[in-house]
Design a protein around this motif. Structure first.
Motif, PDB file in Angstrom:
ATOM      1  N   ASP A 144       0.808  -1.216   0.000  1.00 50.15           N
ATOM      2  CA  ASP A 144       0.000   0.000   0.000  1.00 50.15           C
ATOM      3  C   ASP A 144       0.845   1.271   0.000  1.00 50.15           C
ATOM      4  OD1 ASP A 144      -2.506  -1.319   0.080  1.00 50.15           O
ATOM      5  OD2 ASP A 144      -2.290  -1.627   2.242  1.00 50.15           O
ATOM      6  N   ALA A 145       2.173   1.159   0.007  1.00 49.00           N
ATOM      7  CA  ALA A 145       3.048   2.325   0.167  1.00 49.00           C
ATOM      8  C   ALA A 145       2.775   3.409  -0.877  1.00 49.00           C
ATOM      9  CB  ALA A 145       4.514   1.899   0.127  1.00 49.00           C
ATOM     10  N   ALA A 146       2.704   3.029  -2.132  1.00 54.76           N
ATOM     11  CA  ALA A 146       2.492   4.034  -3.182  1.00 54.76           C
ATOM     12  C   ALA A 146       1.114   4.671  -3.057  1.00 54.76           C
ATOM     13  CB  ALA A 146       2.665   3.395  -4.561  1.00 54.76           C
ATOM     14  N   LEU A 147       0.123   3.855  -2.752  1.00 63.25           N
ATOM     15  CA  LEU A 147      -1.242   4.360  -2.601  1.00 63.25           C
ATOM     16  C   LEU A 147      -1.338   5.313  -1.409  1.00 63.25           C
ATOM     17  CD1 LEU A 147      -4.032   4.074  -3.907  1.00 63.25           C
ATOM     18  CD2 LEU A 147      -4.465   2.162  -2.366  1.00 63.25           C
ATOM     19  N   VAL A 148      -0.701   4.954  -0.299  1.00 60.99           N
ATOM     20  CA  VAL A 148      -0.717   5.805   0.897  1.00 60.99           C
ATOM     21  C   VAL A 148       0.007   7.118   0.604  1.00 60.99           C
ATOM     22  CG1 VAL A 148       0.064   6.009   3.294  1.00 60.99           C
ATOM     23  CG2 VAL A 148      -0.962   3.868   2.491  1.00 60.99           C
ATOM     24  N   ALA A 149       1.107   7.058  -0.150  1.00 58.03           N
ATOM     25  CA  ALA A 149       1.823   8.284  -0.521  1.00 58.03           C
ATOM     26  C   ALA A 149       0.915   9.205  -1.328  1.00 58.03           C
ATOM     27  CB  ALA A 149       3.086   7.939  -1.299  1.00 58.03           C
ATOM     28  N   ARG A 150       0.170   8.626  -2.269  1.00 62.07           N
ATOM     29  CA  ARG A 150      -0.767   9.436  -3.062  1.00 62.07           C
ATOM     30  C   ARG A 150      -1.883  10.000  -2.181  1.00 62.07           C
ATOM     31  NH1 ARG A 150      -2.681   5.397  -7.152  1.00 62.07           N
ATOM     32  NH2 ARG A 150      -4.374   6.898  -7.373  1.00 62.07           N
ATOM     33  N   ARG A 173       1.567  11.768   7.099  1.00 62.77           N
ATOM     34  CA  ARG A 173       2.659  11.593   8.066  1.00 62.77           C
ATOM     35  C   ARG A 173       3.280  10.202   8.016  1.00 62.77           C
ATOM     36  NH1 ARG A 173      -1.447  14.024  10.862  1.00 62.77           N
ATOM     37  NH2 ARG A 173      -1.998  12.150  12.002  1.00 62.77           N
ATOM     38  N   TRP A 174       2.706   9.310   7.211  1.00 61.59           N
ATOM     39  CA  TRP A 174       3.178   7.925   7.185  1.00 61.59           C
ATOM     40  C   TRP A 174       4.579   7.849   6.590  1.00 61.59           C
ATOM     41  CZ3 TRP A 174       1.641   3.838   9.681  1.00 61.59           C
ATOM     42  CH2 TRP A 174       2.159   2.593   9.327  1.00 61.59           C
ATOM     43  N   GLN A 175       5.468   7.176   7.284  1.00 64.99           N
ATOM     44  CA  GLN A 175       6.838   7.001   6.819  1.00 64.99           C
ATOM     45  C   GLN A 175       6.997   5.586   6.266  1.00 64.99           C
ATOM     46  OE1 GLN A 175       9.235   9.447   6.777  1.00 64.99           O
ATOM     47  NE2 GLN A 175       7.519  10.737   7.399  1.00 64.99           N
ATOM     48  N   PRO A 176       7.248   5.442   4.966  1.00 67.32           N
ATOM     49  CA  PRO A 176       7.463   4.104   4.413  1.00 67.32           C
ATOM     50  C   PRO A 176       8.581   3.390   5.166  1.00 67.32           C
ATOM     51  CG  PRO A 176       7.314   5.728   2.658  1.00 67.32           C
ATOM     52  CD  PRO A 176       7.371   6.490   3.955  1.00 67.32           C
ATOM     53  N   GLY A 177       8.375   2.121   5.398  1.00 64.40           N
ATOM     54  CA  GLY A 177       9.375   1.334   6.092  1.00 64.40           C
ATOM     55  C   GLY A 177       9.099   1.174   7.579  1.00 64.40           C
ATOM     56  N   ARG A 187       3.653  -2.062   7.787  1.00 68.97           N
ATOM     57  CA  ARG A 187       2.629  -2.080   6.735  1.00 68.97           C
ATOM     58  C   ARG A 187       1.449  -1.211   7.159  1.00 68.97           C
ATOM     59  NH1 ARG A 187       2.329  -7.387   3.420  1.00 68.97           N
ATOM     60  NH2 ARG A 187       0.213  -6.615   3.197  1.00 68.97           N
ATOM     61  N   PHE A 188       0.957  -0.413   6.236  1.00 66.94           N
ATOM     62  CA  PHE A 188      -0.174   0.461   6.530  1.00 66.94           C
ATOM     63  C   PHE A 188      -1.418  -0.362   6.855  1.00 66.94           C
ATOM     64  CE2 PHE A 188      -3.336   3.829   5.679  1.00 66.94           C
ATOM     65  CZ  PHE A 188      -2.757   4.870   6.395  1.00 66.94           C
ATOM     66  N   ASP A 189      -1.578  -1.518   6.202  1.00 63.07           N
ATOM     67  CA  ASP A 189      -2.712  -2.398   6.462  1.00 63.07           C
ATOM     68  C   ASP A 189      -2.688  -2.910   7.906  1.00 63.07           C
ATOM     69  OD1 ASP A 189      -5.038  -3.946   5.494  1.00 63.07           O
ATOM     70  OD2 ASP A 189      -3.739  -5.677   5.853  1.00 63.07           O
ATOM     71  N   THR A 190      -1.507  -3.209   8.416  1.00 61.88           N
ATOM     72  CA  THR A 190      -1.385  -3.642   9.812  1.00 61.88           C
ATOM     73  C   THR A 190      -1.789  -2.509  10.742  1.00 61.88           C
ATOM     74  OG1 THR A 190       0.400  -5.146   9.205  1.00 61.88           O
ATOM     75  CG2 THR A 190       0.211  -4.573  11.535  1.00 61.88           C
ATOM     76  N   TRP A 191      -1.339  -1.297  10.435  1.00 62.74           N
ATOM     77  CA  TRP A 191      -1.721  -0.130  11.232  1.00 62.74           C
ATOM     78  C   TRP A 191      -3.243   0.045  11.209  1.00 62.74           C
ATOM     79  CZ3 TRP A 191      -4.293   4.308   9.765  1.00 62.74           C
ATOM     80  CH2 TRP A 191      -4.354   5.324  10.722  1.00 62.74           C
ATOM     81  N   LEU A 192      -3.859  -0.108  10.032  1.00 66.35           N
ATOM     82  CA  LEU A 192      -5.308   0.045   9.910  1.00 66.35           C
ATOM     83  C   LEU A 192      -6.045  -1.007  10.745  1.00 66.35           C
ATOM     84  CD1 LEU A 192      -7.668   1.578   8.534  1.00 66.35           C
ATOM     85  CD2 LEU A 192      -7.508  -0.093   6.674  1.00 66.35           C
ATOM     86  N   HIS A 193      -5.553  -2.249  10.749  1.00 66.64           N
ATOM     87  CA  HIS A 193      -6.156  -3.290  11.586  1.00 66.64           C
ATOM     88  C   HIS A 193      -6.011  -2.951  13.070  1.00 66.64           C
ATOM     89  CE1 HIS A 193      -6.604  -5.959   8.104  1.00 66.64           C
ATOM     90  NE2 HIS A 193      -7.402  -6.654   8.874  1.00 66.64           N
TER      91      HIS A 193
END
Length: 197
Positions: free
Chosen positions: A16-22, A73-77, A80-86
């Protein structure tokens, strides 16, 4: 030896990194795409934990609002954004369950809950009688065992991701899973006509 592009490496870690960046750049199409992709899983987790479609929808709305606010504010690395969302979804569900437990009903401390005229979340989620029985049995598990079972077996998270969502070690998660599975097996072993297949 070829080196991997840093952006490609981050996407491999987090699809999801690219999508979250957008999303973080204010791309409304990215927000719609993210919500469309993740909404079924977030709603399913809310329904399984809260057993109330309206409450699950409220939790999903709040979780996606927080995701939209977090994206810039999300920093890649950092995971996982999906884990954060869960994690956010699980915590929102926990908060609602705690409020329900502590909300006094004036003069009705001993009154049972009124029957819901709508089909229950279990009836909508589980097509078979066995599925309904399993969902009901899972609902009787202690909170942490129930969360572990739902995250791993229904949300399809790996043990590592589920442990991260619950903020516990993988060993602790595996212990919760083992105890939960043992309790479920004992529950069904006591039921007439249950066959361990």
């Amino acid at each position: 030896m070829t080196t991997q592009d840093p952006d490609t490496a981050l996407i491999a870690q987090d699809p999801d990194a690219a999508l979250v960046a957008r999303m973080g750049q204010g791309d409304e199409g990215a927000v719609r795409q993210f919500v469309t992709a993740r909404l079924p899983r977030v709603l399913a987790l809310g329904l399984r934990l809260l057993r109330d479609p309206a409450e699950a929808e409220d939790v999903a709305q709040e979780a996606f609002t927080r995701a939209w606010r977090q994206a810039p504010r999300w920093q890649p690395g950092q995971g996982r954004f999906d884990t954060w969302l869960h994690t956010v979804t699980l915590n929102l569900c926990r908060d609602r369950l705690r409020r329900k437990r502590h909300a006094p009903v004036p003069g009705g401390e001993d009154l049972p809950d009124p029957p819901d005229p709508q089909p229950g979340a279990d009836a909508m989620l589980e097509a078979s009688a066995r599925g309904q029985a399993v969902a009901q049995a899972i609902a009787t598990l202690p909170e942490r065992q129930r969360e572990a079972i739902l995250l791993v077996h229904y949300q399809d998270l790996t043990n590592i991701a589920a442990a991260e969502v619950m903020d516990i070690s993988v060993e602790a998660l595996e212990s919760l899973l083992a105890r939960g599975r043992r309790s479920l097996k004992q529950h069904f072993a006591q039921k007439e006509g249950w066959r361990d297949e």
